[in-house]
Design an enzyme around this catalytic site. Structure first.
Site, PDB file in Angstrom:
ATOM      1  N   SER A   1      -4.479   2.926   4.421  1.00 47.35           N
ATOM      2  CA  SER A   1      -4.673   2.290   3.117  1.00 47.35           C
ATOM      3  C   SER A   1      -4.716   0.767   3.261  1.00 47.35           C
ATOM      4  O   SER A   1      -5.541   0.082   2.639  1.00 47.35           O
ATOM      5  CB  SER A   1      -3.550   2.718   2.168  1.00 47.35           C
ATOM      6  OG  SER A   1      -3.750   2.190   0.882  1.00 47.35           O
TER       7      SER A   1
ATOM      8  N   LYS B   1       0.785  -1.233   0.000  1.00 44.62           N
ATOM      9  CA  LYS B   1       0.000   0.000   0.000  1.00 44.62           C
ATOM     10  C   LYS B   1       0.824   1.293   0.000  1.00 44.62           C
ATOM     11  O   LYS B   1       0.327   2.370   0.287  1.00 44.62           O
ATOM     12  CB  LYS B   1      -1.013   0.055   1.176  1.00 44.62           C
ATOM     13  CG  LYS B   1      -1.846  -1.175   1.369  1.00 44.62           C
ATOM     14  CD  LYS B   1      -2.333  -1.794   0.103  1.00 44.62           C
ATOM     15  CE  LYS B   1      -3.395  -0.929  -0.612  1.00 44.62           C
ATOM     16  NZ  LYS B   1      -3.727  -1.559  -1.941  1.00 44.62           N
TER      17      LYS B   1
ATOM     18  N   MET C   1      -5.762   6.628 -13.779  1.00 43.91           N
ATOM     19  CA  MET C   1      -5.563   5.212 -13.440  1.00 43.91           C
ATOM     20  C   MET C   1      -6.832   4.599 -12.852  1.00 43.91           C
ATOM     21  O   MET C   1      -7.153   3.449 -13.102  1.00 43.91           O
ATOM     22  CB  MET C   1      -4.399   5.051 -12.452  1.00 43.91           C
ATOM     23  CG  MET C   1      -3.024   5.100 -13.113  1.00 43.91           C
ATOM     24  SD  MET C   1      -1.670   4.898 -11.933  1.00 43.91           S
ATOM     25  CE  MET C   1      -1.936   3.223 -11.327  1.00 43.91           C
TER      26      MET C   1
ATOM     27  N   HIS D   1       6.934  -7.564  -2.265  1.00 43.76           N
ATOM     28  CA  HIS D   1       6.748  -6.891  -0.970  1.00 43.76           C
ATOM     29  C   HIS D   1       7.708  -7.485   0.071  1.00 43.76           C
ATOM     30  O   HIS D   1       7.574  -7.211   1.260  1.00 43.76           O
ATOM     31  CB  HIS D   1       5.311  -7.076  -0.462  1.00 43.76           C
ATOM     32  CG  HIS D   1       4.284  -6.301  -1.211  1.00 43.76           C
ATOM     33  ND1 HIS D   1       4.454  -4.992  -1.598  1.00 43.76           N
ATOM     34  CD2 HIS D   1       3.027  -6.634  -1.615  1.00 43.76           C
ATOM     35  CE1 HIS D   1       3.362  -4.564  -2.227  1.00 43.76           C
ATOM     36  NE2 HIS D   1       2.487  -5.546  -2.249  1.00 43.76           N
TER      37      HIS D   1
HETATM   38  P1  A3P Z   1      -5.120   4.804  -0.815  1.00 45.85           P
HETATM   39  O1  A3P Z   1      -5.717   3.561  -0.260  1.00 45.85           O
HETATM   40  O2  A3P Z   1      -4.638   5.716   0.273  1.00 45.85           O
HETATM   41  O3  A3P Z   1      -5.996   5.510  -1.785  1.00 45.85           O
HETATM   42  P2  A3P Z   1      -0.248  -0.247  -3.607  1.00 45.85           P
HETATM   43  O4  A3P Z   1      -0.271  -0.108  -5.086  1.00 45.85           O
HETATM   44  O5  A3P Z   1       1.111  -0.326  -3.012  1.00 45.85           O
HETATM   45  O6  A3P Z   1      -1.181  -1.306  -3.137  1.00 45.85           O
HETATM   46  O7  A3P Z   1      -0.794   1.145  -3.018  1.00 45.85           O
HETATM   47  C1  A3P Z   1      -2.142   1.530  -3.196  1.00 45.85           C
HETATM   48  C2  A3P Z   1      -2.289   2.958  -2.747  1.00 45.85           C
HETATM   49  O8  A3P Z   1      -1.670   3.811  -3.734  1.00 45.85           O
HETATM   50  C3  A3P Z   1      -3.740   3.381  -2.651  1.00 45.85           C
HETATM   51  O9  A3P Z   1      -3.779   4.384  -1.636  1.00 45.85           O
HETATM   52  C4  A3P Z   1      -3.960   3.940  -4.036  1.00 45.85           C
HETATM   53  O10 A3P Z   1      -5.069   4.786  -4.154  1.00 45.85           O
HETATM   54  C5  A3P Z   1      -2.662   4.703  -4.223  1.00 45.85           C
HETATM   55  N1  A3P Z   1      -2.394   5.037  -5.622  1.00 45.85           N
HETATM   56  C6  A3P Z   1      -2.411   4.216  -6.697  1.00 45.85           C
HETATM   57  N2  A3P Z   1      -2.177   4.898  -7.819  1.00 45.85           N
HETATM   58  C7  A3P Z   1      -1.996   6.191  -7.460  1.00 45.85           C
HETATM   59  C8  A3P Z   1      -1.741   7.395  -8.186  1.00 45.85           C
HETATM   60  N3  A3P Z   1      -1.622   7.407  -9.512  1.00 45.85           N
HETATM   61  N4  A3P Z   1      -1.619   8.546  -7.482  1.00 45.85           N
HETATM   62  C9  A3P Z   1      -1.746   8.555  -6.149  1.00 45.85           C
HETATM   63  N5  A3P Z   1      -2.008   7.452  -5.409  1.00 45.85           N
HETATM   64  C10 A3P Z   1      -2.129   6.278  -6.059  1.00 45.85           C
END
Ligand code: A3P
Length: 294
Positions: A138, A48, A233, A108
């Site tokens: 998150s 996350k 995205m 991870h």
């Molecule tokens: P939130 O749950 O705070 O929205 P991972 O990919 O490591 O699982 O992380 C997911 C987190 O990154 C989520 O956070 C997601 O919304 C955020 N995220 C993914 N793409 C993003 C982007 N382009 N800009 C900002 N945050 C992004």
């Protein structure tokens, strides 16, 4: 409903001193014996922290959006090394069969559990770290909607588990500091921060390109930056995980908020104070500094 029948949610257990579930340990011998290639690019994160964001940026940089074989979900294009879940081929097997170059690989794993081949081949590694409080929030919402994660329980208990390091892939504190210490002696690690990427994606994109030895045109950089914006995205079924049936977006979407400081909507004042106090103790021996998120 997009969800499918899966075994009950997995239990956490101790695995070489790190909390794990069977989905990331069942293929362990093959993971440890994984053969890296010198041009592999590893994306390493605590869950996350912005894994998908950086994965998508790298995919756009290297492969663009045009090639038909790249019109596949990000979790297929950037295979997850240690993953073994029902109905999907193991990450290692997908990677072994990849013929495109460079391979973009997601992990991870905490630094001490990374297969040694990555060090032997001197692969480039992009690590992304996110401040503890937002990372915890998150992760909480992720565990609510993802049937292959342990039950998160209520927020207060979850936060206690965060502080105790009883999370899948272990303690956030150990993960971010472990990779940080490694970076001090290993030049092939780029250590990025989610907060920096939110503040100025273009600047971090430049750092990424210079680390990777890429010099895209201004137009291409702008295309990548725009393609990897949160709202773009979120709408993109190849980037937003909507095609992976283990997640229930009615509970919480994968692309949830994408903000810095959302923790303030979750932590009570008491929880925040307790967390900060504990944080100072756990982080007192590291030079790693996150910005204070006010
Ligand atoms: P939130 O749950 O705070 O929205 P991972 O990919 O490591 O699982 O992380 C997911 C987190 O990154 C989520 O956070 C997601 O919304 C955020 N995220 C993914 N793409 C993003 C982007 N382009 N800009 C900002 N945050 C992004």
């Amino acid at each position: 409903n997009n969800t499918m029948e899966l075994p009950p949610r997995p239990k956490l257990f101790d695995f070489h001193g790190v909390s794990m579930t069977n989905y990331f340990t069942d293929n362990w011998d093959n993971v440890q014996n994984f053969q890296a290639r010198p041009d592999d690019i590893l994306i390493a994160t605590y869950p996350k922290a912005g894994t998908t964001w950086v994965s998508y940026i790298l995919d756009l940089l290297y492969f663009g959006q045009t090639a038909p074989e790249r019109q596949r979900p990000i979790f297929e294009k950037v295979p997850f090394l240690e993953l073994l879940i029902p109905l999907y081929p193991p990450g290692v097997e997908v990677l072994d069969n990849l013929t495109t170059s460079p391979r973009l690989i997601k992990t991870h794993l905490p630094v001490q559990l990374l297969p040694k081949s990555f060090w032997e081949q001197n692969c480039r590694i992009v690590y992304v770290a996110r401040n503890a409080k937002d990372n915890a929030v998150s992760y909480f919402h992720f565990d609510r909607m993802n049937q292959t994660q342990p039950e998160p329980g209520d927020w207060n208990n979850f936060l206690q588990r965060v502080m105790d390091g009883k999370m899948v892939f272990g303690s956030w504190y150990d993960h971010v500091t472990g990779w940080w210490e490694k970076k001090q002696t290993h030049s092939k690690i780029l250590y990025l921060f989610y907060e920096d990427m939110v503040e100025d994606t273009g600047r971090e994109l430049d750092r990424l390109c210079s680390f990777l030895g890429l010099s895209p045109s201004a137009e291409k950089k702008e295309r990548v930056r725009r393609g990897a914006q949160f709202d773009t995205m979120k709408k993109n079924s190849m980037a937003n995980y909507s095609t992976l049936p283990i997640m229930d977006f009615k509970i919480s979407p994968f692309m949830r908020k994408g903000k810095v400081g959302d923790w303030k909507n979750h932590f009570t004042v008491a929880q925040s104070e307790q967390f900060d106090e504990d944080y100072k103790k756990k982080m007192k021996n590291t030079t790693l500094q996150f910005r204070t998120v006010v």
